[in-house]
Design a protein around this motif. Structure first.
Motif, PDB file in Angstrom:
ATOM      1  N   ALA A 184     -18.311  59.267 -12.642  1.00 21.58           N
ATOM      2  CA  ALA A 184     -17.150  59.216 -11.836  1.00 21.58           C
ATOM      3  C   ALA A 184     -17.650  59.044 -10.630  1.00 21.58           C
ATOM      4  N   PHE A 185     -16.911  57.950  -9.774  1.00 19.54           N
ATOM      5  CA  PHE A 185     -17.306  57.516  -8.310  1.00 19.54           C
ATOM      6  C   PHE A 185     -15.988  57.891  -7.458  1.00 19.54           C
ATOM      7  N   SER A 186     -16.326  58.807  -6.448  1.00 16.01           N
ATOM      8  CA  SER A 186     -15.348  58.859  -5.430  1.00 16.01           C
ATOM      9  C   SER A 186     -13.920  59.186  -6.255  1.00 16.01           C
ATOM     10  N   THR A 187     -13.625  59.838  -7.017  1.00 16.36           N
ATOM     11  CA  THR A 187     -12.401  60.090  -7.688  1.00 16.36           C
ATOM     12  C   THR A 187     -11.928  61.625  -7.908  1.00 16.36           C
ATOM     13  N   ILE A 188     -12.659  62.435  -8.046  1.00 17.42           N
ATOM     14  CA  ILE A 188     -12.500  63.614  -8.570  1.00 17.42           C
ATOM     15  C   ILE A 188     -11.577  64.331  -7.606  1.00 17.42           C
ATOM     16  N   SER A 191     -15.607  48.749  -9.073  1.00 21.35           N
ATOM     17  CA  SER A 191     -16.547  48.581  -8.016  1.00 21.35           C
ATOM     18  C   SER A 191     -18.161  48.855  -8.491  1.00 21.35           C
ATOM     19  N   TYR A 192     -18.188  50.139  -9.160  1.00 22.70           N
ATOM     20  CA  TYR A 192     -19.510  50.893  -9.410  1.00 22.70           C
ATOM     21  C   TYR A 192     -19.861  50.589 -10.920  1.00 22.70           C
ATOM     22  N   GLU A 193     -19.196  49.739 -11.642  1.00 22.05           N
ATOM     23  CA  GLU A 193     -19.711  49.686 -12.844  1.00 22.05           C
ATOM     24  C   GLU A 193     -20.907  48.715 -13.299  1.00 22.05           C
ATOM     25  N   VAL A 226      -5.939  60.097 -18.270  1.00 20.75           N
ATOM     26  CA  VAL A 226      -6.401  60.552 -17.058  1.00 20.75           C
ATOM     27  C   VAL A 226      -7.650  61.647 -17.520  1.00 20.75           C
ATOM     28  N   ALA A 227      -8.486  61.968 -16.463  1.00 24.65           N
ATOM     29  CA  ALA A 227      -9.664  62.622 -16.649  1.00 24.65           C
ATOM     30  C   ALA A 227      -9.496  64.039 -17.493  1.00 24.65           C
ATOM     31  N   GLU A 228      -8.456  64.550 -17.220  1.00 22.40           N
ATOM     32  CA  GLU A 228      -8.141  65.931 -17.794  1.00 22.40           C
ATOM     33  C   GLU A 228      -7.877  66.041 -19.366  1.00 22.40           C
ATOM     34  N   SER A 229      -7.642  64.680 -19.849  1.00 22.69           N
ATOM     35  CA  SER A 229      -7.303  64.625 -21.264  1.00 22.69           C
ATOM     36  C   SER A 229      -7.871  62.917 -21.716  1.00 22.69           C
ATOM     37  N   HIS A 254      -9.085  63.345  -6.327  1.00 22.92           N
ATOM     38  CA  HIS A 254      -7.900  62.833  -6.796  1.00 22.92           C
ATOM     39  C   HIS A 254      -7.151  63.409  -8.115  1.00 22.92           C
ATOM     40  N   TRP A 255      -7.943  64.047  -8.749  1.00 22.50           N
ATOM     41  CA  TRP A 255      -7.613  64.651  -9.991  1.00 22.50           C
ATOM     42  C   TRP A 255      -6.616  65.760  -9.738  1.00 22.50           C
ATOM     43  N   ARG A 256      -5.709  66.014 -10.495  1.00 31.11           N
ATOM     44  CA  ARG A 256      -4.799  67.209 -10.643  1.00 31.11           C
ATOM     45  C   ARG A 256      -5.585  68.419 -10.947  1.00 31.11           C
ATOM     46  N   VAL A 266     -11.592  54.295 -17.750  1.00 31.40           N
ATOM     47  CA  VAL A 266     -10.433  54.925 -17.643  1.00 31.40           C
ATOM     48  C   VAL A 266      -9.639  54.970 -16.286  1.00 31.40           C
ATOM     49  N   GLU A 267      -8.655  54.402 -16.294  1.00 26.82           N
ATOM     50  CA  GLU A 267      -7.967  54.492 -15.072  1.00 26.82           C
ATOM     51  C   GLU A 267      -6.396  54.832 -15.164  1.00 26.82           C
ATOM     52  N   PRO A 268      -5.853  55.702 -14.704  1.00 19.75           N
ATOM     53  CA  PRO A 268      -4.322  55.936 -14.935  1.00 19.75           C
ATOM     54  C   PRO A 268      -3.484  55.002 -14.288  1.00 19.75           C
ATOM     55  N   SER A 269      -3.863  54.441 -13.042  1.00 18.80           N
ATOM     56  CA  SER A 269      -2.997  53.712 -12.396  1.00 18.80           C
ATOM     57  C   SER A 269      -3.078  52.251 -12.812  1.00 18.80           C
ATOM     58  N   VAL A 312     -14.705  56.986 -15.436  1.00 18.57           N
ATOM     59  CA  VAL A 312     -13.630  57.851 -15.162  1.00 18.57           C
ATOM     60  C   VAL A 312     -13.219  57.814 -14.004  1.00 18.57           C
ATOM     61  N   GLY A 313     -11.878  57.181 -13.791  1.00 19.40           N
ATOM     62  CA  GLY A 313     -11.209  56.906 -12.580  1.00 19.40           C
ATOM     63  C   GLY A 313     -11.713  55.951 -11.892  1.00 19.40           C
ATOM     64  N   ALA A 314     -11.899  54.809 -12.812  1.00 15.58           N
ATOM     65  CA  ALA A 314     -12.500  53.672 -12.615  1.00 15.58           C
ATOM     66  C   ALA A 314     -12.146  52.528 -11.378  1.00 15.58           C
ATOM     67  N   GLY A 315     -10.591  52.559 -11.170  1.00 14.68           N
ATOM     68  CA  GLY A 315     -10.347  51.830 -10.052  1.00 14.68           C
ATOM     69  C   GLY A 315     -10.522  50.549 -10.563  1.00 14.68           C
ATOM     70  N   LEU A 353      -1.535  49.615 -11.258  1.00 12.54           N
ATOM     71  CA  LEU A 353      -2.001  48.938 -10.237  1.00 12.54           C
ATOM     72  C   LEU A 353      -3.284  48.604  -9.914  1.00 12.54           C
ATOM     73  N   MET A 354      -4.046  49.630 -10.239  1.00 11.85           N
ATOM     74  CA  MET A 354      -5.515  49.653 -10.290  1.00 11.85           C
ATOM     75  C   MET A 354      -6.169  48.783 -11.400  1.00 11.85           C
ATOM     76  N   ARG A 355      -5.576  49.004 -12.579  1.00  7.28           N
ATOM     77  CA  ARG A 355      -6.083  48.302 -13.602  1.00  7.28           C
ATOM     78  C   ARG A 355      -5.837  46.908 -13.674  1.00  7.28           C
TER      79      ARG A 355
HETATM   80  C1  LIG Z   1     -10.562  56.206  -4.633  1.00  8.17           C
HETATM   81  S1  LIG Z   1     -10.394  55.386  -6.307  1.00  8.17           S
HETATM   82  C2  LIG Z   1     -11.895  55.332  -6.823  1.00  8.17           C
HETATM   83  C3  LIG Z   1     -12.046  54.092  -7.801  1.00  8.17           C
HETATM   84  C4  LIG Z   1     -13.410  54.024  -8.186  1.00  8.17           C
HETATM   85  N1  LIG Z   1     -14.078  54.904  -8.839  1.00  8.17           N
HETATM   86  C5  LIG Z   1     -14.215  53.382  -7.127  1.00  8.17           C
HETATM   87  O1  LIG Z   1     -15.096  53.920  -6.599  1.00  8.17           O
HETATM   88  O2  LIG Z   1     -14.173  52.085  -6.713  1.00  8.17           O
HETATM   89  C6  LIG Z   1      -9.867  57.026  -7.080  1.00  8.17           C
HETATM   90  C7  LIG Z   1      -9.429  56.336  -8.465  1.00  8.17           C
HETATM   91  O3  LIG Z   1      -9.081  57.671  -9.083  1.00  8.17           O
HETATM   92  C8  LIG Z   1      -7.893  57.430  -9.862  1.00  8.17           C
HETATM   93  N2  LIG Z   1      -7.431  58.740 -10.349  1.00  8.17           N
HETATM   94  C9  LIG Z   1      -6.234  59.388  -9.872  1.00  8.17           C
HETATM   95  N3  LIG Z   1      -6.045  60.702 -10.658  1.00  8.17           N
HETATM   96  C10 LIG Z   1      -6.882  60.589 -11.740  1.00  8.17           C
HETATM   97  C11 LIG Z   1      -6.821  61.366 -12.799  1.00  8.17           C
HETATM   98  N4  LIG Z   1      -6.382  62.392 -12.864  1.00  8.17           N
HETATM   99  N5  LIG Z   1      -7.993  60.963 -13.875  1.00  8.17           N
HETATM  100  C12 LIG Z   1      -8.631  59.834 -13.646  1.00  8.17           C
HETATM  101  N6  LIG Z   1      -8.629  59.143 -12.319  1.00  8.17           N
HETATM  102  C13 LIG Z   1      -7.594  59.356 -11.542  1.00  8.17           C
HETATM  103  C14 LIG Z   1      -7.046  56.662  -8.894  1.00  8.17           C
HETATM  104  O4  LIG Z   1      -5.886  56.040  -9.782  1.00  8.17           O
HETATM  105  C15 LIG Z   1      -7.982  55.619  -8.297  1.00  8.17           C
HETATM  106  O5  LIG Z   1      -8.170  54.593  -8.954  1.00  8.17           O
END
Ligand SMILES: C[S@@+](CC[C@H](N)C(=O)[O-])C[C@H]1O[C@@H](n2cnc3c(N)ncnc32)[C@H](O)[C@@H]1O
Length: 221
Positions: A68-72, A20-22, A52-55, A74-76, A31-34, A14-17, A36-38
């Motif tokens: 989930a790696f380094s992403t939460i 990198s860590y798969e 998004v993670a929330e749904s 960023h979540w709303r 799961v990746e909302p952006s 989740v928030g996979a960007g 640009l990242m996808r």
């Molecule tokens: C710092 S990056 C980390 C990406 C990846 N996990 C990594 O470590 O390489 C944070 C990611 O969280 C995503 N993100 C932002 N809001 C999110 C949400 N509500 N649900 C899931 N992912 C979200 C961003 O689009 C971004 O790709």
């Protein structure tokens, strides 16, 4: 993180960007909302879903594990996202940081002495214990080796010159989020302190450390 996934065969990232860590040896769904990242995911990366993670658009318990790696941060709504991960997976592993205790800001010299604005970015975020309680996880500290090859914010704690490099800073969203005035001031002050010897004087206890505890945490259910 891969060890904490245990024997999970199917893994939701989740928030996979860019992925990198798969783990390469599991059946991963990202799961990746952006967009640009996808778009930057390699051709052989796991399939990605725009959500998004929330749904999370998956049935209950449809994955062995969710990571989930380094992403939460960023979540709303991190708590809603963690609940969703728990709903769709039998195990949850989250790499995050503990910014809740009062000493957090003083723990890392970069935040303490050069970029106090970081504190504003984490204000109001749920504490690590609230996050852990939400998914009934245990919390494990993650020490950062001095020569960490990842480029996350704290990675260069013993290589301060790295933060003077624009390419290093561009890989970390913190710098964009504090704004360019704060960024330029921090870089200028750090450069001055490195050349005057002030940085070494203030941080001499770090020089002998091979790994540092800067608040990074793994939540594991
Ligand atoms: C710092 S990056 C980390 C990406 C990846 N996990 C990594 O470590 O390489 C944070 C990611 O969280 C995503 N993100 C932002 N809001 C999110 C949400 N509500 N649900 C899931 N992912 C979200 C961003 O689009 C971004 O790709």
């Amino acid at each position: 993180m891969w060890a904490a996934l245990g024997d999970a065969r199917t893994v939701l990232n989740v928030g996979a960007g860019t992925g990198s860590y798969e783990p390469p040896d599991r059946d991963v769904t990202a799961v990746e909302p952006s967009a640009l990242m996808r778009a930057q995911r390699s051709e052989d990366a796991a399939p990605s879903v725009a959500a998004v993670a929330e749904s999370l658009p998956f049935e209950d318990q449809s994955f062995d594990a969710a990571m989930a790696f380094s992403t939460i941060h960023h979540w709303r709504d991190p708590i809603a996202g963690l609940r969703e991960m728990r709903r769709v997976a039998r195990r949850v592993v989250v790499f995050t940081h503990d910014s809740s205790d009062a000493a957090w800001r003083r723990r890392f010299w970069l935040t303490r002495d050069y970029l106090p604005e970081v504190a504003d970015l984490v204000a109001g975020r749920p504490s690590i214990s609230d996050q852990a309680r939400t998914i009934r996880a245990r919390v494990e500290p993650v020490l950062i080796p001095w020569d960490c090859v990842d480029g996350f914010f704290e990675a260069y704690w013993r290589r301060p010159e790295a933060y003077l490099d624009d390419r290093v800073r561009r890989g970390v969203s913190v710098w964009a989020r504090v704004g360019s005035d704060a960024e330029q001031r921090a870089v200028r002050n750090l450069r001055d302190d490195l050349s005057s010897g002030r940085w070494v004087h203030r941080n001499r206890d770090l020089i002998a450390l091979d790994a540092a505890e800067l608040g990074l945490r793994l939540l594991v259910t």
